[in-house]
Design a protein around this motif. Sequence first.
Motif, PDB file in Angstrom:
ATOM      1  N   UNK A  79     -13.576   1.596   1.297  1.00  0.00           N
ATOM      2  CA  UNK A  79     -12.316   2.127   1.806  1.00  0.00           C
ATOM      3  C   UNK A  79     -12.445   2.280   3.316  1.00  0.00           C
ATOM      4  N   UNK A  80     -11.521   1.683   4.032  1.00  0.00           N
ATOM      5  CA  UNK A  80     -11.499   1.781   5.487  1.00  0.00           C
ATOM      6  C   UNK A  80     -10.735   3.041   5.882  1.00  0.00           C
ATOM      7  N   UNK A  81     -11.213   3.717   6.905  1.00  0.00           N
ATOM      8  CA  UNK A  81     -10.531   4.917   7.405  1.00  0.00           C
ATOM      9  C   UNK A  81      -9.892   4.602   8.761  1.00  0.00           C
ATOM     10  N   UNK A  82      -8.647   5.039   8.916  1.00  0.00           N
ATOM     11  CA  UNK A  82      -7.927   4.845  10.178  1.00  0.00           C
ATOM     12  C   UNK A  82      -6.950   5.990  10.384  1.00  0.00           C
ATOM     13  N   UNK A  83      -6.689   6.274  11.643  1.00  0.00           N
ATOM     14  CA  UNK A  83      -5.586   7.173  11.963  1.00  0.00           C
ATOM     15  C   UNK A  83      -4.333   6.331  11.845  1.00  0.00           C
ATOM     16  N   UNK A 122       3.705   8.312   2.819  1.00  0.00           N
ATOM     17  CA  UNK A 122       2.327   7.937   3.146  1.00  0.00           C
ATOM     18  C   UNK A 122       1.375   9.030   2.691  1.00  0.00           C
ATOM     19  N   UNK A 123       0.612   8.755   1.640  1.00  0.00           N
ATOM     20  CA  UNK A 123      -0.384   9.704   1.152  1.00  0.00           C
ATOM     21  C   UNK A 123      -1.745   9.379   1.764  1.00  0.00           C
ATOM     22  N   UNK A 124      -2.764  10.033   1.246  1.00  0.00           N
ATOM     23  CA  UNK A 124      -4.098   9.889   1.820  1.00  0.00           C
ATOM     24  C   UNK A 124      -4.683   8.485   1.613  1.00  0.00           C
ATOM     25  N   UNK A 125      -4.526   7.890   0.416  1.00  0.00           N
ATOM     26  CA  UNK A 125      -5.085   6.573   0.093  1.00  0.00           C
ATOM     27  C   UNK A 125      -3.956   5.568  -0.084  1.00  0.00           C
ATOM     28  N   UNK A 126      -4.092   4.414   0.557  1.00  0.00           N
ATOM     29  CA  UNK A 126      -3.046   3.389   0.500  1.00  0.00           C
ATOM     30  C   UNK A 126      -3.628   2.030   0.152  1.00  0.00           C
ATOM     31  N   UNK A 144       1.431   2.103  11.225  1.00  0.00           N
ATOM     32  CA  UNK A 144       0.794   1.567  12.420  1.00  0.00           C
ATOM     33  C   UNK A 144      -0.468   2.368  12.727  1.00  0.00           C
ATOM     34  N   UNK A 145      -1.550   1.651  13.055  1.00  0.00           N
ATOM     35  CA  UNK A 145      -2.773   2.355  13.427  1.00  0.00           C
ATOM     36  C   UNK A 145      -2.834   2.533  14.943  1.00  0.00           C
ATOM     37  N   UNK A 200      -5.379 -11.321  -3.190  1.00  0.00           N
ATOM     38  CA  UNK A 200      -6.687 -11.011  -3.763  1.00  0.00           C
ATOM     39  C   UNK A 200      -7.546 -10.243  -2.762  1.00  0.00           C
ATOM     40  N   UNK A 201      -7.106 -10.234  -1.519  1.00  0.00           N
ATOM     41  CA  UNK A 201      -7.847  -9.501  -0.497  1.00  0.00           C
ATOM     42  C   UNK A 201      -7.198  -8.150  -0.177  1.00  0.00           C
ATOM     43  N   UNK A 202      -6.359  -7.661  -1.078  1.00  0.00           N
ATOM     44  CA  UNK A 202      -5.756  -6.334  -0.883  1.00  0.00           C
ATOM     45  C   UNK A 202      -6.892  -5.319  -0.735  1.00  0.00           C
ATOM     46  N   UNK A 203      -6.721  -4.374   0.163  1.00  0.00           N
ATOM     47  CA  UNK A 203      -7.791  -3.417   0.430  1.00  0.00           C
ATOM     48  C   UNK A 203      -7.253  -2.005   0.510  1.00  0.00           C
ATOM     49  N   UNK A 204      -8.164  -1.052   0.504  1.00  0.00           N
ATOM     50  CA  UNK A 204      -7.794   0.368   0.497  1.00  0.00           C
ATOM     51  C   UNK A 204      -8.005   0.979   1.871  1.00  0.00           C
ATOM     52  N   UNK A 205      -7.080   1.840   2.225  1.00  0.00           N
ATOM     53  CA  UNK A 205      -7.111   2.511   3.510  1.00  0.00           C
ATOM     54  C   UNK A 205      -6.973   4.010   3.286  1.00  0.00           C
ATOM     55  N   UNK A 206      -7.885   4.753   3.877  1.00  0.00           N
ATOM     56  CA  UNK A 206      -7.815   6.206   3.809  1.00  0.00           C
ATOM     57  C   UNK A 206      -7.270   6.725   5.141  1.00  0.00           C
ATOM     58  N   UNK A 207      -6.265   7.510   5.039  1.00  0.00           N
ATOM     59  CA  UNK A 207      -5.619   8.058   6.238  1.00  0.00           C
ATOM     60  C   UNK A 207      -6.507   9.156   6.816  1.00  0.00           C
ATOM     61  N   UNK A 208      -6.913   8.994   8.067  1.00  0.00           N
ATOM     62  CA  UNK A 208      -7.862   9.910   8.674  1.00  0.00           C
ATOM     63  C   UNK A 208      -7.226  11.078   9.389  1.00  0.00           C
TER      64      UNK A 208
END
Length: 156
Positions: free
Chosen positions: A62-66, A78-82, A112-113, A147-155
Amino acid sequence: MNKMVVLAAAVAMTVAFSSCKSKQSAYRQAYEQAKEREVALADDSETVARPIVSKPATNVQIRQEKLSAYSGEDASRLDRYSVVVGSFRNATNARSLKERLESEGYTPILAENEQGMLRVIVASFPTRDEAIAAREAVKERYAPNFQDAWLLERAN
């Protein structure tokens, strides 16, 4: 003596140029073998339905980004995990993917990050497990796309 030198040079040139010639039969044979494999694979895929195999959910990165909602988007969605299915610098491309997903029943959101990258988020969840399950569902529904969908954690 000169005739012998000229004759030897001519023979040497003939041998040199004939060894550089492409072997059409070798290329043709390789091409035919590749075609046979392609046809065999096509026949196999028609007769046997192959299940989509996804990575086990236990080892998910899981990638973390603001992250903040893009202008005009509802930040409350927009929740914590996307689950991210697209990432663009160009807003037109991001909107185009968002519209395509909306036409297929999803309610995506653009975020937007800090670096200005627009993330097309197909679903957002408060828990990691829900996000992982949603990512797997997206990958199955859109196979072979996303197939390359990924997870993002809101920082933030």
